[in-house]
Design a protein around this motif. Structure first.
Motif, PDB file in Angstrom:
ATOM      1  N   GLY A 256      30.101   8.332  23.247  1.00 18.78           N
ATOM      2  CA  GLY A 256      31.124   9.127  23.921  1.00 18.78           C
ATOM      3  C   GLY A 256      30.632  10.422  24.536  1.00 18.78           C
ATOM      4  N   ARG A 257      29.330  10.669  24.497  1.00 16.91           N
ATOM      5  CA  ARG A 257      28.797  11.917  25.048  1.00 16.91           C
ATOM      6  C   ARG A 257      28.849  11.930  26.577  1.00 16.91           C
ATOM      7  N   ILE A 258      28.754  13.116  27.145  1.00 19.20           N
ATOM      8  CA  ILE A 258      28.897  13.324  28.590  1.00 19.20           C
ATOM      9  C   ILE A 258      27.532  13.218  29.273  1.00 19.20           C
TER      10      ILE A 258
ATOM     11  N   VAL B  87      26.233   2.852  38.710  1.00 18.97           N
ATOM     12  CA  VAL B  87      25.714   3.778  37.691  1.00 18.97           C
ATOM     13  C   VAL B  87      26.817   4.131  36.693  1.00 18.97           C
ATOM     14  N   ASP B  88      28.028   4.311  37.177  1.00 22.42           N
ATOM     15  CA  ASP B  88      29.152   4.599  36.294  1.00 22.42           C
ATOM     16  C   ASP B  88      29.411   3.424  35.353  1.00 22.42           C
ATOM     17  N   ASP B  89      29.266   2.217  35.871  1.00 24.73           N
ATOM     18  CA  ASP B  89      29.427   1.023  35.049  1.00 24.73           C
ATOM     19  C   ASP B  89      28.369   0.986  33.943  1.00 24.73           C
ATOM     20  N   LEU B  90      27.140   1.373  34.290  1.00 29.37           N
ATOM     21  CA  LEU B  90      26.065   1.442  33.290  1.00 29.37           C
ATOM     22  C   LEU B  90      26.384   2.479  32.214  1.00 29.37           C
ATOM     23  N   MET B  91      26.874   3.635  32.643  1.00 27.22           N
ATOM     24  CA  MET B  91      27.234   4.675  31.672  1.00 27.22           C
ATOM     25  C   MET B  91      28.285   4.164  30.695  1.00 27.22           C
TER      26      MET B  91
ATOM     27  N   GLY C 255      28.334   3.606  26.479  1.00 26.56           N
ATOM     28  CA  GLY C 255      29.212   4.428  25.665  1.00 26.56           C
ATOM     29  C   GLY C 255      29.165   5.890  26.076  1.00 26.56           C
ATOM     30  N   LEU C 256      28.732   6.139  27.312  1.00 24.78           N
ATOM     31  CA  LEU C 256      28.688   7.496  27.848  1.00 24.78           C
ATOM     32  C   LEU C 256      29.919   7.766  28.702  1.00 24.78           C
TER      33      LEU C 256
END
Length: 288
Positions: free
Chosen positions: A171-173, A190-194, A198-199
């Motif tokens: 859950g970290r930023i 990239v957002d999908d990878l994050m 769990g980011l």
């Protein structure tokens, strides 16, 4: 056009996506068809290059873009070595007389557009913003080049490799921060990878669009838990990468991955995911 060292390739691709999304929604194979596997495949797009290289036989490939063999830009650069690279002239395509042209979409090729009246068979692929889009593109490309079973094997292998991936983000930023202060937002690969890590994407927290320039001061104030950066910027190579090494950012942990793994939707998504997960795990092991 500005040199790629000044504007990240991923930024250029995001800009192109925004400009051409209405066209990219079409992904049907159109034009004349012989009913047989194509023997002279031409790709007119960097991302299409990588799918063709992964799924077609080498002797089927008659032309790729000039960036196909660039290791910084293409995850399939090794496979492209020795294959014909297209010039920007329509005459080159005319001389090949391709029986399949692959693009995202093909209508964005100025060389192809100049050949009005030539009914080439085309495959117009959708830009990949999520893993499911990658699977779709692999399946469509594999079928179009005559190797549907090869596409199914690639997808199955990706699914198997991702099934055991550890969500180390907790859950970290994180912020995907690039040359010249560009930050990648939500609704992107990239957002999908994050999300898979769990980011939480800093862009979502700040209400930023898919692509935004974020000043050094704003990034320092936001204080993300991680900066995700292109591995090519691990060292200062130009003014664009210099800002990423500012002392104010020095204490923010970094996740470094090649942009070639994320700028296009391909099987390299798996490499990016495992590398990100492992780097976060190593950081946590060193600080706990």
């Amino acid at each position: 056009m500005m040199h790629k060292a000044l504007i990240p390739v991923s930024v250029l691709c995001l800009l192109a996506t925004a400009a051409g999304s209405a066209i990219w929604a079409s992904n049907a194979v159109a034009g004349r068809s012989t009913g047989h596997a194509p023997k002279r495949i031409v790709s007119v797009n960097l991302c299409a290059d990588q799918l063709v290289l992964a799924l077609a036989d080498r002797n089927q490939i008659a032309g790729l873009t000039r960036n196909a063999a660039d290791r910084e830009m293409s995850a399939e650069a090794t496979r492209a070595q020795g294959l014909p690279l297209l010039s920007s002239s329509a005459e080159h395509i005319l001389a090949i007389d391709p029986d399949l042209v692959v693009g995202m979409p093909t209508s964005r090729s100025m060389a192809l557009a100049a050949l009005k009246g030539h009914d080439y068979r085309t495959l117009n692929l959708k830009s990949a913003d999520r893993l499911s889009d990658i699977y779709d593109a692999i399946g469509e490309t594999a079928a179009a080049v005559g190797h549907p079973e090869r596409g199914r094997r690639v997808i199955t292998a990706m699914q198997r490799d991702l099934a055991g991936l550890k969500k180390t983000g907790g859950g970290r930023i994180a912020a995907y921060y690039q040359r010249r202060g560009y930050m990648t937002g939500t609704g992107t690969l990239v957002d999908d990878l994050m999300e898979r890590m769990g980011l939480t994407n800093l862009a979502a927290k700040l209400g930023k669009p898919a692509l935004a320039q974020v000043s050094l001061e704003e990034m320092v104030a936001a204080r993300p838990d991680f900066l995700i950066v292109e591995s090519a910027t691990d060292k200062v190579t130009d003014q664009g990468s210099e800002m990423l090494h500012h002392p104010a950012l020095r204490d923010i942990p970094r996740i470094s991955i090649p942009q070639a793994w994320t700028v296009c939707g391909s099987a390299a998504y798996v490499r990016a995911a495992h590398s990100m997960s492992a780097q976060i795990a190593r950081f946590d092991a060193q600080h706990h």
